[in-house]
Motif scaffolding. Structure first.
Motif, mmCIF file in Angstrom:
data_model
loop_
_atom_site.group_PDB
_atom_site.id
_atom_site.type_symbol
_atom_site.label_atom_id
_atom_site.label_comp_id
_atom_site.label_asym_id
_atom_site.label_seq_id
_atom_site.Cartn_x
_atom_site.Cartn_y
_atom_site.Cartn_z
ATOM 1 N N ARG A 65 1.264 -0.578 -0.163
ATOM 2 C CA ARG A 65 -0.171 0.134 0.217
ATOM 3 C C ARG A 65 0.427 0.952 -0.141
ATOM 4 O O ARG A 65 1.327 1.358 0.919
ATOM 5 C CB ARG A 65 -0.900 0.097 1.347
ATOM 6 N N MET A 66 0.757 1.714 -1.132
ATOM 7 C CA MET A 66 1.564 3.337 -1.272
ATOM 8 C C MET A 66 0.190 3.832 -1.996
ATOM 9 O O MET A 66 0.321 3.623 -3.147
ATOM 10 C CB MET A 66 3.341 3.101 -1.736
ATOM 11 N N ARG A 87 11.881 -10.324 -7.050
ATOM 12 C CA ARG A 87 10.586 -9.043 -6.340
ATOM 13 C C ARG A 87 9.646 -10.094 -5.582
ATOM 14 O O ARG A 87 8.928 -11.098 -5.635
ATOM 15 C CB ARG A 87 9.683 -8.497 -7.692
ATOM 16 N N ILE A 88 10.074 -8.880 -4.316
ATOM 17 C CA ILE A 88 8.930 -9.078 -3.300
ATOM 18 C C ILE A 88 8.035 -8.460 -2.549
ATOM 19 O O ILE A 88 8.663 -7.153 -3.301
ATOM 20 C CB ILE A 88 9.731 -10.204 -1.983
ATOM 21 N N LEU A 89 6.915 -8.775 -1.968
ATOM 22 C CA LEU A 89 5.493 -7.848 -1.514
ATOM 23 C C LEU A 89 5.888 -7.266 -0.537
ATOM 24 O O LEU A 89 5.348 -8.605 0.323
ATOM 25 C CB LEU A 89 4.566 -8.622 -2.833
ATOM 26 N N LEU A 90 5.467 -7.313 0.477
ATOM 27 C CA LEU A 90 6.180 -6.956 1.952
ATOM 28 C C LEU A 90 4.054 -5.970 1.941
ATOM 29 O O LEU A 90 3.851 -4.729 1.501
ATOM 30 C CB LEU A 90 6.624 -6.030 2.813
ATOM 31 N N THR A 91 2.946 -6.915 2.780
ATOM 32 C CA THR A 91 2.650 -5.462 3.240
ATOM 33 C C THR A 91 1.508 -6.339 4.288
ATOM 34 O O THR A 91 1.592 -7.038 5.270
ATOM 35 C CB THR A 91 0.612 -7.052 2.093
ATOM 36 N N GLY A 92 1.198 -5.309 4.914
ATOM 37 C CA GLY A 92 -0.017 -5.819 6.338
ATOM 38 C C GLY A 92 -1.095 -5.870 6.370
ATOM 39 O O GLY A 92 -1.309 -5.391 7.129
ATOM 40 N N ASP A 95 -5.857 -8.365 2.234
ATOM 41 C CA ASP A 95 -5.601 -7.319 1.283
ATOM 42 C C ASP A 95 -5.051 -8.800 -0.371
ATOM 43 O O ASP A 95 -4.220 -8.679 -1.291
ATOM 44 C CB ASP A 95 -4.748 -6.423 0.457
ATOM 45 N N LEU A 96 -6.649 -9.423 -0.487
ATOM 46 C CA LEU A 96 -5.989 -10.722 -1.654
ATOM 47 C C LEU A 96 -6.118 -10.010 -3.069
ATOM 48 O O LEU A 96 -4.443 -10.680 -3.933
ATOM 49 C CB LEU A 96 -7.259 -11.643 -1.433
ATOM 50 N N PRO A 97 -7.393 -9.299 -3.503
ATOM 51 C CA PRO A 97 -7.173 -8.451 -5.073
ATOM 52 C C PRO A 97 -5.104 -8.103 -4.576
ATOM 53 O O PRO A 97 -4.687 -8.486 -6.089
ATOM 54 C CB PRO A 97 -7.524 -7.608 -4.750
ATOM 55 N N THR A 98 -4.696 -7.362 -3.769
ATOM 56 C CA THR A 98 -2.733 -6.783 -4.238
ATOM 57 C C THR A 98 -2.224 -7.810 -4.377
ATOM 58 O O THR A 98 -1.645 -7.592 -5.388
ATOM 59 C CB THR A 98 -3.257 -6.130 -3.440
ATOM 60 N N ILE A 99 -1.987 -8.874 -4.146
ATOM 61 C CA ILE A 99 -1.889 -9.840 -4.302
ATOM 62 C C ILE A 99 -2.285 -10.320 -4.670
ATOM 63 O O ILE A 99 -0.802 -10.925 -5.735
ATOM 64 C CB ILE A 99 -1.864 -10.859 -2.478
ATOM 65 N N LEU A 112 5.556 -11.339 2.103
ATOM 66 C CA LEU A 112 5.801 -11.443 3.465
ATOM 67 C C LEU A 112 5.068 -10.458 4.571
ATOM 68 O O LEU A 112 3.876 -9.344 3.566
ATOM 69 C CB LEU A 112 6.805 -10.957 3.403
ATOM 70 N N SER A 113 4.209 -10.825 4.970
ATOM 71 C CA SER A 113 3.171 -10.499 6.039
ATOM 72 C C SER A 113 3.976 -9.657 7.323
ATOM 73 O O SER A 113 4.734 -10.167 7.669
ATOM 74 C CB SER A 113 2.068 -11.086 6.428
#
Length: 451
Positions: A65-66, A87-92, A95-99, A112-113
């Motif tokens: 989320r940015m 490429r690694i996504l870090l999400t807090g 948010d399934l649609p974003t993933i 990673l969460s």
């Protein structure tokens, strides 16, 4: 696809961290301060793309989320322009649609969460960069092959009259490529064993299991003359079966399994799945990861994680369970009391048909007898020597480990003069004394190795 500026061979892996919250970036930078990476920070997707246009980046880890450009969009741009970058996504957020967007458009390697586990994050970065390095080496070898093929085409056009000589050169080139490929596969297994032994150093010597489990499985493979692929998968599984435990506390890692409290017991039962998840991202590890996933299944169906029963359990998993339990019973990692080897085998016999495959137990016990009697010494050509007695052309009969457990050289390595000198120097630096098991080659082999 845009090309990044070349990275020098001696440079550290460059890791780009992207997050619009500076406290998060500072926290990540502190975590990676002791790691062998060059860390670069960006507070937006646009800034990250500007940085990547100016300097090579090996791995990007971005927040999901940015403002203006979210993490999934940024990773999609990076995938399009710099597909080799990890490429690694870090999400807090859950948010399934974003993933899904990140997986479909950015083809991310991992996510990673938040809040993250420091150990898991460091392990993920190490694994991702190690896999990237292996892939680059594969591409390099493919390029070498392509270049050699191009040279051969030119040779064919200009030297049609030298058919016999050209055929010999083609065969020699093919043999060299086969040898390089075999060496690459062997190096992957050796690297796996080395990583296992390094990770095992977290435990006190009395609780370490990796080296013994690997050697026991290697003896089984040798005595049963298993094919190369099966042996390789079993040895890698033996090396990394407990990698899913690396996020545990020290007290939990050294506690007997039967004394764990309810919460810890649930976590214990999840470690085969965790180990498999960590390894499935590496293509050469997929078969070994499946063996690890099921190595805590029980013959009567009361094991975990999938409660498989009987022959539904993969053969390699049944064998790995026997080897793991035999070693861990002697380390006090299953029951509170540490058993000797004979007591461990009595325990295994006692639970034949319940925990263990009844058709495999007696054969395994014979393998344990060979393992405990040191099968390498049964070979008259195998000698035990000090480092100063070694000579070029000798072949290591079994792995050579430093006093702290670190793998120095793997079995099958042919010694050279400079390598012997390095061993002598390293032994002196450690203040130890190595006993090296070597196989003396036949006279004609010795001449070939030293000539």
């Amino acid at each position: 696809m845009e090309e990044q500026p070349p990275m020098t061979q001696a440079s550290k892996p460059r890791v780009l961290l992207v997050d619009d919250e500076e406290p998060i970036l500072n926290s990540l930078r502190r975590l990676l301060r002791t790691q062998p990476y060059e860390v670069v920070l960006a507070t937006s997707g646009a800034q990250a793309l500007e940085i990547m246009a100016q300097q090579p980046v090996d791995l990007v880890m971005t927040d999901a989320r940015m403002p203006n450009m979210d993490g999934a969009t940024l990773l999609a741009h990076i995938h399009e322009r710099y597909p080799d970058t990890v490429r690694i996504l870090l999400t807090g957020y859950a948010d399934l649609p974003t993933i899904i967007k990140a997986i479909n458009d950015g083809q991310i390697d991992r996510y990673l969460s938040k809040p993250w586990s420091d150990e898991e994050m460091l392990l993920t970065l190490r694994q991702s960069l190690f896999h990237q390095d292996c892939e680059r080496e594969r591409i390099r070898l493919v390029q070498v092959t392509w270049d050699q093929n191009e040279q051969l085409k030119m040779l064919n056009e200009s030297l049609e009259k030298r058919v016999l000589a050209r055929t010999a050169e083609l065969q020699q080139t093919a043999d060299m490529l086969d040898l390089a490929y075999e060496e690459l596969k062997h190096s992957y297994v050796t690297g796996t064993e080395m990583f296992s032994l390094l990770a095992n150093l977290r435990l006190p010597p009395s609780k370490q299991t990796s080296r013994q489990t690997i050697e026991l499985i290697r003896v089984y493979c040798k005595l049963h003359e298993l094919d190369e692929v099966s042996s390789r998968n079993l040895i890698m599984a033996a090396a990394l079966y407990n990698i899913g435990k690396m996020s545990w506390t020290d007290s939990m890692m050294t506690a007997p399994a039967d004394l764990l409290h309810h919460t810890d017991r649930e976590r214990y039962r999840s470690y085969p799945k965790q180990s498999e998840s960590l390894l499935m991202t590496l293509d050469p590890m997929k078969d070994a990861a499946r063996l690890i996933l099921h190595h805590q299944e029980r013959w009567d169906g009361s094991g975990f994680p999938d409660r498989l029963k009987g022959e539904a359990i993969p053969f390699g998993s049944r064998l790995l369970k026997l080897a793991v339990d035999f070693i861990e019973l002697q380390r006090g990692l299953i029951l509170e009391r540490q058993m000797n080897s004979d007591e461990a085998l009595v325990y295994i016999r006692q639970y034949t048909g319940k925990l263990y495959d009844p058709d495999l137990v007696e054969d395994f016990i014979k393998v344990c007898a060979a393992y405990l009697s040191d099968v390498t010494l049964a070979d008259p050509n195998v000698k035990v020597m000090g480092t100063r007695d070694l000579a070029a052309g000798m072949v290591l009969a079994r792995n050579l480990n430093a006093d702290n457990g670190m793998l120095l050289l793997n079995a099958g390595k042919v010694l050279s003069g400079p390598l012997v000198e390095k061993l002598i120097a390293f032994e002196a630096m450690e203040g130890g004394k190595y006993s090296v098991f070597v196989k003396i080659p036949e006279p004609q082999e010795f001449i070939a190795a030293t000539g």
